[in-house]
Design a protein around this motif. Structure first.
Motif, PDB file in Angstrom:
ATOM      1  N   ALA A  67       0.653  -1.237  -0.092  1.00  0.00           N
ATOM      2  CA  ALA A  67       0.105   0.111   0.105  1.00  0.00           C
ATOM      3  C   ALA A  67       0.742   1.120  -0.227  1.00  0.00           C
ATOM      4  O   ALA A  67       0.312   2.324  -0.321  1.00  0.00           O
ATOM      5  CB  ALA A  67      -0.980  -0.123   1.138  1.00  0.00           C
ATOM      6  N   SER A  68       2.129   1.309   0.431  1.00  0.00           N
ATOM      7  CA  SER A  68       2.946   2.318   0.389  1.00  0.00           C
ATOM      8  C   SER A  68       3.481   2.554  -0.764  1.00  0.00           C
ATOM      9  O   SER A  68       4.379   3.636  -1.039  1.00  0.00           O
ATOM     10  CB  SER A  68       3.839   2.154   1.577  1.00  0.00           C
ATOM     11  N   ARG A  69       3.305   1.653  -2.090  1.00  0.00           N
ATOM     12  CA  ARG A  69       4.008   2.151  -2.993  1.00  0.00           C
ATOM     13  C   ARG A  69       3.128   3.413  -3.811  1.00  0.00           C
ATOM     14  O   ARG A  69       1.936   3.433  -3.540  1.00  0.00           O
ATOM     15  CB  ARG A  69       3.834   1.086  -4.219  1.00  0.00           C
ATOM     16  N   PRO A  70       3.672   4.010  -4.699  1.00  0.00           N
ATOM     17  CA  PRO A  70       3.287   5.362  -4.968  1.00  0.00           C
ATOM     18  C   PRO A  70       1.876   5.415  -5.828  1.00  0.00           C
ATOM     19  O   PRO A  70       1.328   6.142  -6.038  1.00  0.00           O
ATOM     20  CB  PRO A  70       4.292   6.272  -5.951  1.00  0.00           C
ATOM     21  N   GLU A  71       1.737   3.995  -6.652  1.00  0.00           N
ATOM     22  CA  GLU A  71       0.745   4.000  -7.343  1.00  0.00           C
ATOM     23  C   GLU A  71      -0.706   3.781  -6.505  1.00  0.00           C
ATOM     24  O   GLU A  71      -1.468   3.864  -7.302  1.00  0.00           O
ATOM     25  CB  GLU A  71       0.715   3.060  -8.661  1.00  0.00           C
ATOM     26  N   VAL A  79      -6.289  -3.315  -2.508  1.00  0.00           N
ATOM     27  CA  VAL A  79      -4.926  -2.835  -2.862  1.00  0.00           C
ATOM     28  C   VAL A  79      -4.774  -3.324  -4.278  1.00  0.00           C
ATOM     29  O   VAL A  79      -3.689  -2.425  -4.991  1.00  0.00           O
ATOM     30  CB  VAL A  79      -3.869  -3.639  -1.952  1.00  0.00           C
ATOM     31  N   THR A  80      -5.084  -4.412  -4.545  1.00  0.00           N
ATOM     32  CA  THR A  80      -4.755  -4.580  -6.171  1.00  0.00           C
ATOM     33  C   THR A  80      -5.522  -3.358  -7.216  1.00  0.00           C
ATOM     34  O   THR A  80      -5.146  -3.318  -8.109  1.00  0.00           O
ATOM     35  CB  THR A  80      -5.467  -5.889  -6.608  1.00  0.00           C
ATOM     36  N   ALA A  81      -6.777  -2.792  -6.685  1.00  0.00           N
ATOM     37  CA  ALA A  81      -7.258  -1.852  -7.474  1.00  0.00           C
ATOM     38  C   ALA A  81      -6.498  -0.440  -6.977  1.00  0.00           C
ATOM     39  O   ALA A  81      -7.096   0.579  -7.607  1.00  0.00           O
ATOM     40  CB  ALA A  81      -8.771  -1.644  -7.101  1.00  0.00           C
ATOM     41  N   ARG A  82      -5.472  -0.399  -6.259  1.00  0.00           N
ATOM     42  CA  ARG A  82      -4.750   0.618  -5.918  1.00  0.00           C
ATOM     43  C   ARG A  82      -5.076   1.778  -5.031  1.00  0.00           C
ATOM     44  O   ARG A  82      -5.177   2.772  -5.398  1.00  0.00           O
ATOM     45  CB  ARG A  82      -4.078   1.278  -7.081  1.00  0.00           C
ATOM     46  N   VAL A  83      -5.685   1.054  -3.877  1.00  0.00           N
ATOM     47  CA  VAL A  83      -6.178   1.880  -2.731  1.00  0.00           C
ATOM     48  C   VAL A  83      -6.294   1.051  -1.573  1.00  0.00           C
ATOM     49  O   VAL A  83      -6.419   0.001  -1.523  1.00  0.00           O
ATOM     50  CB  VAL A  83      -7.890   2.376  -3.325  1.00  0.00           C
ATOM     51  N   ALA A  84      -5.996   1.789  -0.465  1.00  0.00           N
ATOM     52  CA  ALA A  84      -5.891   1.225   0.577  1.00  0.00           C
ATOM     53  C   ALA A  84      -6.534   1.744   1.910  1.00  0.00           C
ATOM     54  O   ALA A  84      -6.700   2.945   1.803  1.00  0.00           O
ATOM     55  CB  ALA A  84      -4.345   0.947   0.999  1.00  0.00           C
ATOM     56  N   PHE A  85      -7.021   1.009   2.722  1.00  0.00           N
ATOM     57  CA  PHE A  85      -7.803   1.741   4.036  1.00  0.00           C
ATOM     58  C   PHE A  85      -7.359   0.568   5.267  1.00  0.00           C
ATOM     59  O   PHE A  85      -6.666  -0.265   4.964  1.00  0.00           O
ATOM     60  CB  PHE A  85      -9.244   1.493   3.846  1.00  0.00           C
TER      61      PHE A  85
END
Ligand SMILES: Cc1ncc(COP(=O)(O)O)c(C=O)c1O
Length: 446
Positions: free
Chosen positions: A44-48, A367-373
């Motif tokens: 999740a900490s990746r820029p994308e 996270v695969t869809a590039r969003v984290a919570f």
């Protein structure tokens, strides 16, 4: 002489233990487990990825030139004191300034009753250390701050959660919980509460409930641990009156410079009744000898030289803009069956998913869809919270927040669709790259 290594690396069945020291640890370490979702945050900490997970204060607006000047002045003029051991209770000048800060919330305190700590996190630890034996009960809001739950677990406390609503801790539920625990013969050591801009729930304890909460705790002879790192970060309102402002004997108040200045200095404090303060200093001395002189004097110089209240005003405006971006995006895009609150300060929105959805199971797909919570279960000691999540708006730009919500809504809609089709939620899907590489700071869980 050869060093003796643990002999239990191999089990009788030939398999290998990951941790060959496992039989040697103290029982209390059983409560110290890495979060199940920790590995996900390395992804999740990746820029994308748009992280709506982290609780890191956004300090990009700090005047680094002013801070730098104050620090170089400190080294040049008072370096030998700043780099020396100091008092276990903390720097006397800083403790006076802390009293000025607390006055904004109606607290009249003497610097002698303040203990400086390594962030308010250490204050939670020291208070728990001096009060709690294994099996003692700590009452917490439902949900509660994950870092405090970790401390309570490490000291083998039993956490009893008490309901909150949109006005904060529910007094009748607190009364009932206290009566129930006391009737069972167990000892309640304190009620841990975050009255303002709650982490993770985003709610604030209503003014009319505050005296009632104090009265309930006074009657039951239970201490209150008031944790207030966000109190000065209200968007459109004056600071709320602290519980401690109306009750000096029954409340231990915790404060922090992490959200109003910068977390890297690691300076927080506890304000405690005199006898408790003495014990806290002893506990502080055995933990660290003294809080770091350099950090304390740097914070003190910043308060002395800079318009820190003006800086807090800027922080509030910046966070309000981000809160607005998040709430607008949720209003515009979330399916109607999802529910959330509109915080009046702080960093967090608490979102409850449509019935039948599980936030933790959903996280790998998000996270695969590039969003984290952060899934709601992280904020409960008892496994509740599966249908909820914490969304933080403190760090990303308003545009990224909107994009993050858009991605999240996509994931939720897919889950709802699948549930309609198959009549059940999906289990967690494997996410490429999980458990690999960096497993560093857990700041996503602050
Ligand atoms: C409710 C609450 N208490 C305490 C802390 C610890 O803050 P610090 O140790 O940086 O003062 C945090 C950090 O996020 C928090 O949210």
């Amino acid at each position: 002489m050869s060093q003796q290594l643990p002999q239990n690396r191999h089990r009788a069945d030939g398999s290998t233990r990951l941790d060959s020291y496992v039989d040697r640890y103290a029982a209390r370490t059983q409560g110290m487990t890495a979060s199940e979702i920790r590995a996900l945050f390395s992804v999740a900490s990746r820029p994308e990825v748009v992280s709506l997970a982290g609780g890191m204060p956004n300090i990009s607006g700090l005047p680094l030139d002013v801070v730098g000047e104050a620090i170089s002045d400190l080294v040049a003029n008072r370096g030998s004191t700043a780099m020396q051991y100091g008092s276990g209770q903390g720097d006397p000048r800083l403790r006076e300034q802390i009293c000025d800060v607390m006055r904004l919330e109606g607290i009249e305190a003497h610097p002698d009753d303040v203990v400086v700590t390594v962030g308010s996190q250490q204050a939670v630890d020291l208070v728990t250390r001096i009060f709690c034996d294994p099996g003692d009960v700590v009452i917490c809001e439902a949900p509660s701050y994950v870092g405090a739950l970790g401390v309570f677990k490490a000291y083998q406390c039993d956490v009893v959660h008490v309901e909150m609503d949109e006005h904060g801790l529910v007094p009748s539920a607190l009364r009932e919980a206290i009566a129930h625990v006391q009737a069972s013969g167990r000892r309640i050591k304190f009620v841990y509460t975050i009255p303002n801009y709650h982490n993770p729930a985003g709610v604030t304890l209503a003014a009319e409930r505050r005296p009632e909460i104090l009265e309930i705790c006074r009657e039951a002879d239970v201490l209150v641990l008031e944790d207030n790192p966000y109190g000065l970060l209200g968007f459109d309102e004056e600071p709320h009156r602290a519980l401690r402002a109306d009750e000096a004997d029954g409340v231990i108040y915790l404060g922090s410079f992490s959200k109003t200045f910068a977390p890297g200095f690691r300076v927080g404090w506890a304000l405690a009744p005199h006898a408790v303060r003495e014990k806290l200093v002893l506990a502080q001395e055995s933990a660290t000898l003294c809080p770091p002189s350099f950090s304390q004097m740097a914070v003190s110089a910043y308060l002395e030289k800079h318009d820190w209240l003006g800086q807090i005003k800027q922080f509030r405006e910046m966070y309000r803009e981000r809160r607005d971006a998040m709430v607008r995006a949720l209003d515009d895009m979330m399916p109607p069956a999802a529910r959330w609150n509109v915080p009046t300060g702080g960093f967090y929105v608490w979102l409850t998913l449509p019935d039948g959805l599980d936030a933790k199971a959903m996280l790998p797909r998000a996270v695969t869809a590039r969003v984290a919570f952060v899934p709601g279960t992280a904020f409960f000691a008892d496994g509740f919270g599966a249908q909820s999540m914490r969304l933080s708006y403190c760090y990303p730009t308003p545009e990224r927040i909107r994009e993050g919500v858009r991605r999240l809504v996509g994931v939720i809609e897919e889950e709802v669709e699948l549930r309609h089709t198959f009549g059940t939620g999906l289990g967690a899907a494997p996410t490429p790259g999980l458990n690999r590489g960096y497993d560093g700071p857990t700041t996503d869980l602050t």
